[in-house]
Design an enzyme around this catalytic site. Structure first.
Site, PDB file in Angstrom:
ATOM      1  N   TYR A 143       0.825  -1.220   0.000  1.00 45.66           N
ATOM      2  CA  TYR A 143       0.000   0.000   0.000  1.00 45.66           C
ATOM      3  C   TYR A 143       0.855   1.264   0.000  1.00 45.66           C
ATOM      4  CZ  TYR A 143      -3.906  -3.105   1.187  1.00 45.66           C
ATOM      5  OH  TYR A 143      -4.852  -4.100   1.177  1.00 45.66           O
ATOM      6  N   LYS A 194       3.608 -15.324   1.635  1.00 41.62           N
ATOM      7  CA  LYS A 194       3.577 -16.166   0.438  1.00 41.62           C
ATOM      8  C   LYS A 194       5.022 -16.391  -0.021  1.00 41.62           C
ATOM      9  CE  LYS A 194       0.483 -17.022  -2.162  1.00 41.62           C
ATOM     10  NZ  LYS A 194      -0.088 -18.371  -2.433  1.00 41.62           N
ATOM     11  N   ASP A 227      -2.701 -18.009   1.816  1.00 43.69           N
ATOM     12  CA  ASP A 227      -3.934 -18.586   1.250  1.00 43.69           C
ATOM     13  C   ASP A 227      -4.423 -19.733   2.130  1.00 43.69           C
ATOM     14  OD1 ASP A 227      -1.582 -19.808   0.435  1.00 43.69           O
ATOM     15  OD2 ASP A 227      -2.345 -20.456  -1.511  1.00 43.69           O
ATOM     16  N   ASP A 251      -4.878  -7.250   5.922  1.00 43.67           N
ATOM     17  CA  ASP A 251      -6.136  -6.596   5.576  1.00 43.67           C
ATOM     18  C   ASP A 251      -7.213  -7.660   5.327  1.00 43.67           C
ATOM     19  OD1 ASP A 251      -7.900  -4.638   4.878  1.00 43.67           O
ATOM     20  OD2 ASP A 251      -6.826  -3.940   3.109  1.00 43.67           O
ATOM     21  N   ASP A 255     -10.240  -9.289   8.248  1.00 42.78           N
ATOM     22  CA  ASP A 255     -11.676  -9.209   7.942  1.00 42.78           C
ATOM     23  C   ASP A 255     -12.331 -10.592   7.973  1.00 42.78           C
ATOM     24  OD1 ASP A 255     -11.595  -6.496   7.731  1.00 42.78           O
ATOM     25  OD2 ASP A 255     -12.527  -6.389   5.760  1.00 42.78           O
TER      26      ASP A 255
END
Ligand code: NAD
Length: 371
Positions: A143, A194, A227, A251, A255
């Protein structure tokens, strides 16, 4: 013995002031009944500050935030300011706080209160007793990494670029927050990245491992690809204790974890800054995950529990008052067990209460716990 602790209250817009009123009542109760005195100060921010002073975070309020031990933040924003240009959006107030207090660690607990287990989108037995925390790196990664932007190429097609970038110090400091936290909990950290497809993932794994070996060998560390972490969070969330991850994956994962426990009105969060080497203190901001809920603002029906639980996090992480935090969380659990619900949580066989009545009930729970 009374020890005063400075707390800046920034209610913000919409339901922010309504839910924050209940936090102030709780803070006053601890001052009166537990000799934990808070020096409370307050300030305007967000849309309210834009209206009054033309900026979402006035310098004087920013100075107070820097000088206080912790900041309690309500929520900002609303339709009145939706058409404002980007630099005059209420959210700029929160972004300035995050930037200038260098709040690099975002802590999002997912705690399932027994009485709400049935309200989860997962089967009750999967979430009953759930108590995990996601530690998300908040100021680095994709970001913020440069280069970034959209450009038009010679052939007229366009190219969008974001850069995922992490440095050793950024990874070390977020890893330390996670290991410290795990030591106060069940002593288990999952580090998620990852590393199978990303260089930053390889670096993340190696550097978290290095911090672990050098300083936190007593804490159990497991690595998990992001993942798979998302999948495991909805398959068997209770296998986790603390999950540490970067800005982008955090992020998403926070959630996912949030929804394991039901309503937005129940979710607290904390954002922590770097430790001052001289004093050992960190800047910290505590806020509910929800926004200013303009659709219900002014009606006295908002759920104040996310904000009250954020205050419990402040007690635990900024003021080292773990017993008081436990007491407050137990009072919230007790209120829910009695079937009291604000409108967002209402189910059959529960009693609907207003924002202030929910505050009253939490205070009664504290009174009972205090005997
Ligand atoms: P929201 O979280 O404000 O509301 C989403 C839905 O959840 C609404 O139906 C609302 O009524 C409900 N809700 C939220 N909190 C609740 C509570 N405590 N009790 C009962 N119901 C609750 O999100 P939104 O509608 O997308 O955004 C509204 C405004 O808030 C926008 O201006 C947005 O930019 C802002 N916002 C601010 C923050 C922040 O200050 N950190 C975060 C998210 C959104």
């Amino acid at each position: 013995m009374s020890t005063n602790k400075s707390l800046l209250i920034l209610p913000g817009d919409g339901i922010g002031p309504e839910v924050m009123d209940q936090v102030v009542r709780v803070a006053d109760w601890f001052g009166r009944e537990r000799a934990v005195k808070f020096d409370l100060d307050d300030g305007i921010c967000g849309g309210a500050a834009l209206d009054a002073e033309g900026t979402a975070m006035p310098d004087a309020v920013m100075a107070k935030a820097k000088a206080s031990d912790a900041v309690m933040f309500g929520a900002v924003g609303g339709p009145k300011w939706d058409a404002n240009p980007f630099h005059l959006k209420p959210e700029q107030g929160l972004l300035r706080l995050r930037k200038e207090l260098d709040l690099f660690a975002n802590l999002r607990p997912a705690l399932c209160f027994e009485a709400l287990a049935e309200a989860s989108s997962l089967k009750a037995d999967l979430v009953s007793g759930l108590d995990i925390v996601i530690v998300r790196e908040l100021t680095g990664g994709v970001y913020f990494g440069e280069p970034r932007g959209i450009e038009t190429l010679a052939d007229g097609s366009r190219k969008g670029v974001d850069t995922q970038l992490y440095t050793t110090p950024e990874i070390h400091r977020i890893a330390r927050v996670a290991f410290e936290l795990a030591r106060k909990r069940r002593n288990l950290v999952h580090s998620s990245e990852k590393s199978n497809v990303m260089h930053t993932g390889v670096l993340w794994r190696e550097e978290v491992t290095a911090v672990h070996e050098a300083e936190y060998a007593d804490v159990e560390l497991r690595h998990i690809l992001s993942d798979n972490c998302a999948m495991q969070l909805v398959r068997a969330p209770k296998q986790f204790d603390v999950i540490v991850t970067d800005n982008l994956f955090g992020d998403m994962l926070s959630d996912v974890a949030a929804m394991l426990t039901g309503s937005l009105g129940m979710l607290p969060s904390a954002s922590l800054g770097a430790e001052d080497p001289a004093t050992g203190k960190r800047h910290a901001l505590y806020e509910p995950v929800h926004g200013s809920a303009p659709d219900i603002a002014g009606q006295g029906v908002a759920n104040p529990l996310a904000c009250i639980l954020s205050f419990a996090m402040a007690l635990r992480y900024s003021f080292d008052l773990g017993d008081e935090a436990d007491m407050l969380e137990a009072a919230v659990a007790g209120v829910l067990a009695k079937g009291l619900r604000t409108a967002d949580l209402a189910q059959a066989n529960t009693s609907r209460v207003s924002t202030a009545e929910m505050g009253d009930a939490v205070l009664r729970g504290l009174e009972q716990a205090a005997g």
